[in-house]
Design an enzyme around this catalytic site. Structure first.
Site, PDB file in Angstrom:
ATOM      1  N   SER A   1      -0.228  93.859  40.434  1.00 50.91           N
ATOM      2  CA  SER A   1      -1.073  94.846  39.767  1.00 50.91           C
ATOM      3  C   SER A   1      -0.302  95.496  38.629  1.00 50.91           C
ATOM      4  CB  SER A   1      -1.508  95.918  40.769  1.00 50.91           C
ATOM      5  OG  SER A   1      -2.038  97.025  40.070  1.00 50.91           O
TER       6      SER A   1
ATOM      7  N   HIS B   1      -3.717  91.249  38.553  1.00 48.90           N
ATOM      8  CA  HIS B   1      -4.659  92.286  38.973  1.00 48.90           C
ATOM      9  C   HIS B   1      -4.653  93.429  37.946  1.00 48.90           C
ATOM     10  CE1 HIS B   1      -7.092  94.330  42.042  1.00 48.90           C
ATOM     11  NE2 HIS B   1      -6.417  95.428  41.745  1.00 48.90           N
TER      12      HIS B   1
ATOM     13  N   ASP C   1      -6.249  97.016  36.987  1.00 45.63           N
ATOM     14  CA  ASP C   1      -6.956  98.174  37.535  1.00 45.63           C
ATOM     15  C   ASP C   1      -7.591  99.002  36.436  1.00 45.63           C
ATOM     16  OD1 ASP C   1      -6.544  98.074  40.405  1.00 45.63           O
ATOM     17  OD2 ASP C   1      -4.414  98.283  39.940  1.00 45.63           O
TER      18      ASP C   1
ATOM     19  N   MET D   1      -9.802 102.186  35.511  1.00 46.26           N
ATOM     20  CA  MET D   1     -10.236 103.482  36.061  1.00 46.26           C
ATOM     21  C   MET D   1     -10.807 104.341  34.943  1.00 46.26           C
ATOM     22  SD  MET D   1      -7.030 104.318  38.565  1.00 46.26           S
ATOM     23  CE  MET D   1      -6.162 103.001  39.446  1.00 46.26           C
TER      24      MET D   1
ATOM     25  N   HIS E   1     -10.329  94.805  38.495  1.00 40.22           N
ATOM     26  CA  HIS E   1     -10.814  95.695  39.546  1.00 40.22           C
ATOM     27  C   HIS E   1     -11.372  96.951  38.881  1.00 40.22           C
ATOM     28  CE1 HIS E   1      -9.500  98.370  43.225  1.00 40.22           C
ATOM     29  NE2 HIS E   1     -10.813  98.308  43.079  1.00 40.22           N
TER      30      HIS E   1
ATOM     31  N   MET F   1     -12.742 100.320  38.900  1.00 37.62           N
ATOM     32  CA  MET F   1     -12.952 101.567  39.641  1.00 37.62           C
ATOM     33  C   MET F   1     -13.640 102.539  38.695  1.00 37.62           C
ATOM     34  SD  MET F   1      -9.260 101.510  41.478  1.00 37.62           S
ATOM     35  CE  MET F   1      -8.677 100.300  40.316  1.00 37.62           C
TER      36      MET F   1
ATOM     37  N   MET G   1      -9.989  97.816  50.223  1.00 38.62           N
ATOM     38  CA  MET G   1      -8.985  98.802  49.786  1.00 38.62           C
ATOM     39  C   MET G   1      -8.212  99.308  51.004  1.00 38.62           C
ATOM     40  SD  MET G   1      -9.146  98.887  46.560  1.00 38.62           S
ATOM     41  CE  MET G   1      -7.865 100.144  46.374  1.00 38.62           C
TER      42      MET G   1
ATOM     43  N   GLY H   1      -7.190 104.804  42.979  1.00 39.90           N
ATOM     44  CA  GLY H   1      -6.827 105.814  41.978  1.00 39.90           C
ATOM     45  C   GLY H   1      -5.384 105.745  41.519  1.00 39.90           C
ATOM     46  N   PHE H   2      -4.489 105.466  42.455  1.00 41.66           N
ATOM     47  CA  PHE H   2      -3.074 105.503  42.104  1.00 41.66           C
ATOM     48  C   PHE H   2      -2.291 104.417  42.849  1.00 41.66           C
ATOM     49  CE2 PHE H   2      -4.897 109.682  41.610  1.00 41.66           C
ATOM     50  CZ  PHE H   2      -4.474 110.039  40.336  1.00 41.66           C
ATOM     51  N   GLY H   3      -1.202 103.978  42.216  1.00 39.33           N
ATOM     52  CA  GLY H   3      -0.288 103.062  42.892  1.00 39.33           C
ATOM     53  C   GLY H   3       0.662 103.855  43.773  1.00 39.33           C
ATOM     54  N   GLY H   4       1.422 103.131  44.576  1.00 40.96           N
ATOM     55  CA  GLY H   4       2.492 103.765  45.342  1.00 40.96           C
ATOM     56  C   GLY H   4       2.069 104.566  46.564  1.00 40.96           C
TER      57      GLY H   4
ATOM     58  N   ASP I   1      -5.828  95.457  48.796  1.00 43.49           N
ATOM     59  CA  ASP I   1      -5.221  96.192  47.678  1.00 43.49           C
ATOM     60  C   ASP I   1      -4.737  97.564  48.122  1.00 43.49           C
ATOM     61  OD1 ASP I   1      -4.564  97.247  45.188  1.00 43.49           O
ATOM     62  OD2 ASP I   1      -6.613  97.198  44.410  1.00 43.49           O
ATOM     63  N   GLY I   2      -3.421  97.771  48.005  1.00 39.55           N
ATOM     64  CA  GLY I   2      -2.839  99.098  48.215  1.00 39.55           C
ATOM     65  C   GLY I   2      -1.796  99.159  49.308  1.00 39.55           C
ATOM     66  N   GLY I   3      -0.629  99.663  48.942  1.00 35.07           N
ATOM     67  CA  GLY I   3       0.415  99.906  49.943  1.00 35.07           C
ATOM     68  C   GLY I   3       1.057  98.655  50.516  1.00 35.07           C
TER      69      GLY I   3
ATOM     70  N   GLY J   1       1.364  96.260  43.540  1.00 31.62           N
ATOM     71  CA  GLY J   1       1.846  96.890  42.313  1.00 31.62           C
ATOM     72  C   GLY J   1       3.308  97.242  42.429  1.00 31.62           C
TER      73      GLY J   1
END
Ligand code: DX5
Ligand code: ZN
Length: 218
Positions: A7, A30, A32, A34, A63, A65, A138, A143-146, A176-178, A198
């Site tokens: 990402s 990927h 993102d 937003m 993606h 959002m 998800m 909304g945010f990475g990390g 997607d995420g974490g 990401g």
């Protein structure tokens, strides 16, 4: 073999093309998008997608959002999106969902649908699942990475995999995420096929090795 989808949200945007080339051993890129409305953050528009299109041989996995995915479908499609994934939560009815899938397909690209952590996988019925090319689960609040991986994504992935096997659906199951070394194993065990990452890819010492790690069997 799993599909890795780095990402670019975690890339250094001051040298975006270099960053993208550096992860171009992965199959998917990927992206993102937003709008500051569907999610609090604002990120990438079609112009950025267009500026990197054709410079790497990757599937552009966009993606969205955003609150009005239909409004921007044409410009993302024409800018080089290969997959446009919209959010279930952004639309108001099943009719709108089915219509948007058809609309995305009219640009000869793939259509994906995504569900946020608090949305049940059961909202995706047979009619939707038989039409989409990708389902994005998800595992963080968009909304945010990390952010930290949410385990409630695992039963959703399992269910999507069971349904896919049972009814011979064609969608790719993506998460997607974490994602990190440990959570990647969890999603693989649950039956995922494409893994967005990401922070894990872009902040790693050896991005190519991290991509290989994501792609390999657990
Ligand atoms: C979050 C985005 C993700 C994000 C993932 O809203 O959809 O694609 O880049 O970032 P990590 O892998 O750092 O959780
Ligand atoms: Zn994403």
């Amino acid at each position: 073999m799993y599909i890795a989808a780095p990402s670019i949200l975690s890339a250094d945007f001051s040298k975006l093309l270099e960053e993208v080339k550096d992860v171009s051993t992965a199959k998917f890129l990927h992206i993102d998008v937003m709008d500051g409305h569907f999610v609090p953050n604002i990120t990438i528009g079609p112009l950025i997608v267009k500026s990197i299109k054709g410079k790497v041989d990757m599937v552009f996995d966009c993606h969205l959002m955003i609150s009005d995915p239909k409004k921007y479908t044409e410009s993302f499609a024409k800018s080089g999106a290969d997959i446009i994934t919209f959010h279930y939560e952004a639309l108001n009815s099943k009719e709108e969902i089915l219509d948007l899938i058809d609309y995305i397909h009219s640009f000869k690209i793939h259509a994906g649908i995504s569900i946020k952590p608090n949305t049940s996988v059961d909202v995706l019925d047979e009619e939707i699942l038989s039409k989409v090319d990708l389902v994005l689960v998800m595992s963080v609040e968009p909304g945010f990475g990390g952010q930290k991986f949410m385990e409630n994504s695992l039963p959703k992935i399992k269910k999507l995999r069971e349904l896919k096997d049972k009814f011979k659906y064609n969608y790719i199951i993506e998460v997607d995420g974490g994602i990190n070394k440990e959570t990647a194993v969890l999603v693989k065990k649950a039956g995922v096929e494409a893994i967005v990452a990401g922070t894990y890819v872009f902040k790693s010492q050896n991005r190519k090795e991290t991509i290989k790690e994501l792609e390999k069997d657990f």
